[in-house]
Write a protein that holds these residues in place. Structure first.
Motif, short mmCIF file in Angstrom:
data_model
loop_
_atom_site.label_atom_id
_atom_site.label_comp_id
_atom_site.label_asym_id
_atom_site.label_seq_id
_atom_site.Cartn_x
_atom_site.Cartn_y
_atom_site.Cartn_z
N ILE A 68 -4.92 19.25 -41.37
CA ILE A 68 -4.66 20.43 -40.55
C ILE A 68 -5.29 20.22 -39.19
O ILE A 68 -6.47 19.86 -39.07
N VAL A 69 -4.52 20.44 -38.13
CA VAL A 69 -5.03 20.36 -36.76
C VAL A 69 -5.25 21.79 -36.28
O VAL A 69 -4.35 22.63 -36.38
N ILE A 70 -6.46 22.07 -35.80
CA ILE A 70 -6.76 23.42 -35.30
C ILE A 70 -6.81 23.41 -33.78
O ILE A 70 -6.95 22.36 -33.14
N SER A 71 -6.72 24.58 -33.21
CA SER A 71 -6.73 24.68 -31.75
C SER A 71 -8.09 24.27 -31.20
O SER A 71 -9.12 24.74 -31.70
N PRO A 72 -8.11 23.41 -30.18
CA PRO A 72 -9.38 23.01 -29.58
C PRO A 72 -9.92 24.02 -28.57
O PRO A 72 -11.03 23.85 -28.06
N ALA A 73 -9.15 25.05 -28.27
CA ALA A 73 -9.56 25.99 -27.22
C ALA A 73 -8.92 27.36 -27.43
O ALA A 73 -7.88 27.48 -28.07
N ASP A 74 -9.57 28.38 -26.89
CA ASP A 74 -8.97 29.72 -26.82
C ASP A 74 -7.96 29.71 -25.67
O ASP A 74 -8.19 29.07 -24.64
N GLY A 75 -6.88 30.44 -25.82
CA GLY A 75 -5.93 30.53 -24.72
C GLY A 75 -4.52 30.82 -25.18
O GLY A 75 -4.30 31.37 -26.25
N LYS A 76 -3.58 30.42 -24.35
CA LYS A 76 -2.16 30.69 -24.59
C LYS A 76 -1.39 29.38 -24.61
O LYS A 76 -1.61 28.51 -23.76
N ILE A 77 -0.50 29.23 -25.58
CA ILE A 77 0.36 28.04 -25.65
C ILE A 77 1.39 28.13 -24.52
O ILE A 77 2.23 29.03 -24.50
N PHE A 99 -3.39 26.90 -22.19
CA PHE A 99 -3.98 27.33 -20.92
C PHE A 99 -5.10 28.32 -21.17
O PHE A 99 -4.92 29.30 -21.90
N MET A 100 -6.26 28.06 -20.56
CA MET A 100 -7.41 28.95 -20.69
C MET A 100 -7.59 29.69 -19.37
O MET A 100 -7.82 29.07 -18.34
N SER A 101 -7.49 31.00 -19.41
CA SER A 101 -7.76 31.81 -18.22
C SER A 101 -9.27 31.99 -18.08
O SER A 101 -10.02 31.71 -19.03
N PHE A 155 -6.44 14.23 -27.29
CA PHE A 155 -6.52 15.52 -26.62
C PHE A 155 -7.22 15.36 -25.29
O PHE A 155 -8.05 14.47 -25.09
N ARG A 156 -6.84 16.24 -24.34
CA ARG A 156 -7.35 16.14 -22.97
C ARG A 156 -7.91 17.48 -22.49
O ARG A 156 -7.31 18.53 -22.73
N GLN A 157 -9.02 17.41 -21.80
CA GLN A 157 -9.51 18.54 -21.01
C GLN A 157 -8.95 18.34 -19.62
O GLN A 157 -9.13 17.28 -19.02
N ILE A 158 -8.32 19.37 -19.07
CA ILE A 158 -7.70 19.25 -17.75
C ILE A 158 -8.23 20.37 -16.85
O ILE A 158 -8.10 21.55 -17.18
N ALA A 159 -8.85 19.99 -15.74
CA ALA A 159 -9.38 20.99 -14.80
C ALA A 159 -8.22 21.74 -14.16
O ALA A 159 -7.12 21.22 -13.99
N GLY A 160 -8.49 22.99 -13.77
CA GLY A 160 -7.48 23.80 -13.11
C GLY A 160 -7.80 24.04 -11.66
O GLY A 160 -8.65 23.37 -11.06
N PHE A 161 -7.11 25.01 -11.08
CA PHE A 161 -7.28 25.33 -9.66
C PHE A 161 -8.69 25.85 -9.37
O PHE A 161 -9.27 25.58 -8.33
N ILE A 162 -9.24 26.62 -10.32
CA ILE A 162 -10.58 27.18 -10.15
C ILE A 162 -11.63 26.26 -10.72
O ILE A 162 -12.73 26.12 -10.17
N SER A 189 -8.74 26.50 -17.00
CA SER A 189 -8.40 25.11 -17.25
C SER A 189 -7.32 25.01 -18.32
O SER A 189 -6.70 26.01 -18.70
N ARG A 190 -7.13 23.80 -18.83
CA ARG A 190 -6.10 23.57 -19.84
C ARG A 190 -6.55 22.46 -20.79
O ARG A 190 -7.29 21.56 -20.40
N VAL A 191 -6.11 22.55 -22.03
CA VAL A 191 -6.33 21.47 -23.00
C VAL A 191 -4.99 21.09 -23.59
O VAL A 191 -4.22 21.95 -24.02
N ASP A 192 -4.70 19.79 -23.60
CA ASP A 192 -3.49 19.26 -24.24
C ASP A 192 -3.87 18.55 -25.53
O ASP A 192 -4.87 17.83 -25.58
#
Length: 221
Positions: A68-77, A99-101, A155-162, A189-192
């Motif tokens: 089972i793969v679980i979500s690495p982050a809170d946010g929206k698909i 996407f993490m707000s 999986f990737r941590q991706i920085a966002g505009f902020i 930010s975002r996690v893929d």
């Protein structure tokens, strides 16, 4: 509970806040002073809220025969698509983008248990995180975990505009447990997550997920 990445930041912010309150008291009228005071207090409460670190527990006792793969982050698909991963896996994969707000918990957790076989930090730009090209052009990290059944999940941590700082705890050759922290990203930010093509996807685009709890995929044996 406050995340360790926020303790020093919040301490410095508190000192600055108190100095601003002090200066405002002597420099401005009572109305302006109370307006500034309310604004600063609300801002500081938001910072405390941002660095929260709630406990998350995922029980695997009912899923021992399944990966089972679980979500690495809170946010929206924001995207579920097939892409060619060219940095490490060098093959087609299913990519799930989360996407993490600034209002989400920003702790990042391992989506799968196994051995860390690859860790890489990349400098880059700060495009808006939900842009597709952000995954290749923005500041980011790449981590790959090999499971006990020899499946590889990237999986990737991706920085966002902020976001302006990615923190990564993952170390190559470490044995890791699903749900444990592997990093933190500050302010949006975002996690893929990149999975084998035969993976069974359990979520859909637009759905909100909880890091360390929401099941996002099953990797067949």
């Amino acid at each position: 509970m406050i995340h360790k990445e926020g303790i020093t930041f919040l301490l410095y912010a508190l000192i600055i806040l108190l100095l601003l309150i002090l200066f405002s008291f002597f420099l401005f009228s009572r109305f302006i002073f109370f307006s500034i005071l309310i604004f600063l207090i609300i801002h500081y409460i938001f910072l405390i809220f941002f660095f929260r670190n709630p406990k998350r527990n995922f029980s695997e006792k009912n899923y021992k025969k399944k990966e089972i793969v679980i979500s690495p982050a809170d946010g929206k698909i924001v995207e579920i698509q097939k892409i060619f991963e060219k940095e490490f896996l060098k093959k087609n994969c299913i990519c799930i983008s989360i996407f993490m707000s600034p209002f989400n918990v920003h702790v990042n957790r391992f989506p799968i248990s196994g051995k860390v076989i690859y860790v890489k930090y990349h400098t880059g730009k700060y495009l808006i995180a939900w842009f597709k090209k952000a995954s290749l052009n923005n500041e980011r990290t790449t981590i790959v975990v090999e499971t006990n059944k020899k499946n590889k999940v990237l999986f990737r941590q991706i920085a966002g505009f902020i976001a302006r700082r990615i923190i990564i705890y993952a170390k190559k050759n470490a044995i890791v447990k699903k749900g444990d922290e592997f990093g933190f990203i500050k302010f949006g930010s975002r996690v893929d997550v990149l999975l084998p093509l035969n993976s069974i996807i359990l979520i859909k685009k637009g759905e909100k997920v909880t890091g360390g709890e929401t099941k996002i995929s099953i990797i067949p044996s």
